[in-house]
Design an enzyme around this catalytic site. Structure first.
Site, PDB file in Angstrom:
ATOM      1  N   LEU A  90      31.668 -25.197  23.020  1.00 29.79           N
ATOM      2  CA  LEU A  90      31.596 -23.736  23.202  1.00 29.79           C
ATOM      3  C   LEU A  90      30.215 -23.187  22.875  1.00 29.79           C
ATOM      4  O   LEU A  90      30.045 -21.973  22.694  1.00 29.79           O
ATOM      5  CB  LEU A  90      32.681 -23.025  22.368  1.00 29.79           C
ATOM      6  CG  LEU A  90      34.106 -23.575  22.515  1.00 29.79           C
ATOM      7  CD1 LEU A  90      35.093 -22.748  21.702  1.00 29.79           C
ATOM      8  CD2 LEU A  90      34.530 -23.630  23.985  1.00 29.79           C
ATOM      9  N   SER A 140      10.569 -29.521  34.316  1.00 27.75           N
ATOM     10  CA  SER A 140      10.761 -28.803  33.049  1.00 27.75           C
ATOM     11  C   SER A 140      11.275 -29.799  32.021  1.00 27.75           C
ATOM     12  O   SER A 140      11.658 -30.929  32.355  1.00 27.75           O
ATOM     13  CB  SER A 140      11.777 -27.668  33.215  1.00 27.75           C
ATOM     14  OG  SER A 140      13.091 -28.198  33.366  1.00 27.75           O
ATOM     15  N   TYR A 148      14.050 -29.546  30.562  1.00 29.62           N
ATOM     16  CA  TYR A 148      15.448 -29.766  30.948  1.00 29.62           C
ATOM     17  C   TYR A 148      15.549 -30.880  31.982  1.00 29.62           C
ATOM     18  O   TYR A 148      16.337 -31.821  31.842  1.00 29.62           O
ATOM     19  CB  TYR A 148      16.061 -28.473  31.505  1.00 29.62           C
ATOM     20  CG  TYR A 148      17.190 -28.719  32.476  1.00 29.62           C
ATOM     21  CD1 TYR A 148      18.423 -29.196  32.033  1.00 29.62           C
ATOM     22  CD2 TYR A 148      17.018 -28.514  33.844  1.00 29.62           C
ATOM     23  CE1 TYR A 148      19.455 -29.447  32.929  1.00 29.62           C
ATOM     24  CE2 TYR A 148      18.046 -28.759  34.737  1.00 29.62           C
ATOM     25  CZ  TYR A 148      19.258 -29.225  34.277  1.00 29.62           C
ATOM     26  OH  TYR A 148      20.270 -29.485  35.159  1.00 29.62           O
ATOM     27  N   HIS A 149      14.765 -30.778  33.055  1.00 26.49           N
ATOM     28  CA  HIS A 149      14.819 -31.798  34.096  1.00 26.49           C
ATOM     29  C   HIS A 149      14.403 -33.165  33.550  1.00 26.49           C
ATOM     30  O   HIS A 149      14.937 -34.193  33.957  1.00 26.49           O
ATOM     31  CB  HIS A 149      13.930 -31.389  35.271  1.00 26.49           C
ATOM     32  CG  HIS A 149      14.439 -30.202  36.035  1.00 26.49           C
ATOM     33  ND1 HIS A 149      13.889 -28.946  35.890  1.00 26.49           N
ATOM     34  CD2 HIS A 149      15.454 -30.080  36.933  1.00 26.49           C
ATOM     35  CE1 HIS A 149      14.537 -28.105  36.676  1.00 26.49           C
ATOM     36  NE2 HIS A 149      15.496 -28.765  37.310  1.00 26.49           N
ATOM     37  N   LYS A 175      17.312 -34.902  32.007  1.00 25.28           N
ATOM     38  CA  LYS A 175      18.195 -35.505  33.006  1.00 25.28           C
ATOM     39  C   LYS A 175      17.639 -36.854  33.478  1.00 25.28           C
ATOM     40  O   LYS A 175      18.404 -37.794  33.757  1.00 25.28           O
ATOM     41  CB  LYS A 175      18.348 -34.562  34.199  1.00 25.28           C
ATOM     42  CG  LYS A 175      19.113 -33.281  33.902  1.00 25.28           C
ATOM     43  CD  LYS A 175      20.602 -33.539  33.768  1.00 25.28           C
ATOM     44  CE  LYS A 175      21.410 -32.258  33.839  1.00 25.28           C
ATOM     45  NZ  LYS A 175      22.852 -32.481  33.790  1.00 25.28           N
ATOM     46  N   VAL A 234      23.926 -24.482  42.641  1.00 25.68           N
ATOM     47  CA  VAL A 234      25.287 -24.086  43.002  1.00 25.68           C
ATOM     48  C   VAL A 234      25.371 -22.561  43.124  1.00 25.68           C
ATOM     49  O   VAL A 234      24.776 -21.833  42.333  1.00 25.68           O
ATOM     50  CB  VAL A 234      26.302 -24.583  41.962  1.00 25.68           C
ATOM     51  CG1 VAL A 234      27.735 -24.287  42.403  1.00 25.68           C
ATOM     52  CG2 VAL A 234      26.130 -26.078  41.728  1.00 25.68           C
TER      53      VAL A 234
END
Length: 383
Positions: A33, A179, A181-182, A185, A211
């Protein structure tokens, strides 16, 4: 089949959990959460009012008669994760449980570190949990097309065959993430690939495009089941943001020239792609890669489509090119392959006037919830 959806309280995860439950899978949702906490930290809120996860799951059971088991906790806590594996014993694991915003990861050092620890350590823990508790469990991991960057050659699905100095090999496709973030991944993909080769695990890495949309068959059943719709400069994605900007008469915020070309798909295709991946698992010892998108658009193209859809509804929509807060090529070659999921039976929902009308009407319905101070980007890649 028992499927554990990690990050099942989020945008893609919630829609996926309900879709799989509706298709007859025994579904569990695991979520810390934390995404709700990040909204509070940034002072933003989803356009749509989201009920607590316990109420959402209870409403789904009342509407459908299907029970979803809930586990609240953090997958970076390995002891907690092991307890879930012992309790639920998943046959397949759908992993959405990551910090998924590039701007969030670029706010400052703390947010970059948080992103990489949350994402990379969480995924590593999952790999170990599968290895130790159920090595045959199929990991379906949400990656991103952003791992590839914008190379000046065609983007293959995960792997590329190269000839060099008279020798040939098939290797992971080179990555140029944009970034922190990327980058997280990319680290995930490398770790998963290694675990499959070394331990004989099976995994599907889904490099998903951007999306859009809100409704799936299941989330439209009752207003308490509605999905989130983010429009702020940190978590909001391009088309969703443009529709909300149009609904309140704000010029569409096109970064730079708008020539940045990206891959896109409808949320209804996201849930179907997950279903297809689960139904036909990867072989043991293999990490297969699917590029999960249906269409390519430039940001400029999207703005023009929203402007046209707005005119149809009698809404005047202006387009404004603003300074690009990101460091990226604004005009570039981009041609990506996406045949694997189509071969498995995906029948895409292409971006249509009807879908744009629906998104705009959705934004108009909830426009009283829009905080105009959150429209413009606040995070800059150069700090």
């Amino acid at each position: 089949m028992k499927v554990l959806v990690i990050g099942g309280d989020g945008y893609c995860g919630w829609a996926t959990a309900l879709h799989l439950a509706n298709k007859g899978y025994e579904v569990g949702v695991l979520d810390s959460l934390i995404r709700r906490h990040w909204d509070n930290e940034l002072g933003v809120a989803t356009l749509t009012p989201i009920a607590p996860i316990q109420q959402r799951i209870s409403k789904w059971q009342a509407v459908s008669g299907q029970k979803i088991e809930l586990f609240v906790g953090d997958i970076t806590n390995y002891e907690f994760l092991q307890g879930v594996f012992r309790s639920f014993t998943p046959d397949a694991l759908v992993h959405f449980g990551e910090q998924r915003s590039a701007p969030f990861s670029m706010i400052d050092r703390e947010h970059a570190v948080l992103t990489q620890v949350n994402n990379v350590v969480g995924t590593l823990n999952l790999l170990y949990a599968i290895k130790e508790h159920n090595p045959d469990c199929h990991l379906v991991k949400l990656g991103t097309m952003g791992e590839y960057g914008t190379p000046n050659i065609d983007i293959e699905e995960g792997y590329i065959t190269i000839e060099h100095n008279g020798r040939k090999d098939t290797l992971p496709y080179p990555k140029q993430p944009g970034s922190f973030y990327h980058l997280s991944k990319v680290h995930d993909s490398h770790n998963i690939h290694f675990a499959c080769r070394t331990w004989g695990l099976r995994a599907t890495d889904l490099n998903q495009g951007v999306v859009y949309g809100v409704l799936t068959e299941e989330t439209g059943t009752d207003e308490m089941l509605i999905n989130r719709l983010d429009y702020d400069g940190v978590f909001g994605t391009a088309l969703n943001r443009f529709c909300i900007q149009a609904a309140i008469g704000h010029p569409l915020t096109v970064y730079g020239t708008g020539g940045q070309t990206r891959s896109f798909l409808d949320i209804r295709d996201t849930v179907r792609c997950i279903e297809l991946a689960i139904a036909t698992p990867a072989e043991a010892g293999k990490m297969r890669v699917f590029n999960q998108f249906t269409e390519l658009f430039s940001i400029r193209d999207l703005a023009m489509l929203v402007q046209k859809a707005g005119a149809t509804l009698g809404v005047k929509v202006e387009v404004q090119n603003i300074d690009n807060p990101r460091v990226e090529a604004e005009e570039h070659y981009f041609n990506a392959k996406n045949t694997n999921l189509l071969d498995l039976g995906l029948q895409p929902h292409f971006l249509s006037d009807a879908l744009l009308d629906s998104l705009l009407n959705f934004a108009i319905k909830y426009r009283d919830r829009i905080d105009q101070q959150q429209i413009m980007p606040k995070v800059k890649w150069r700090g």
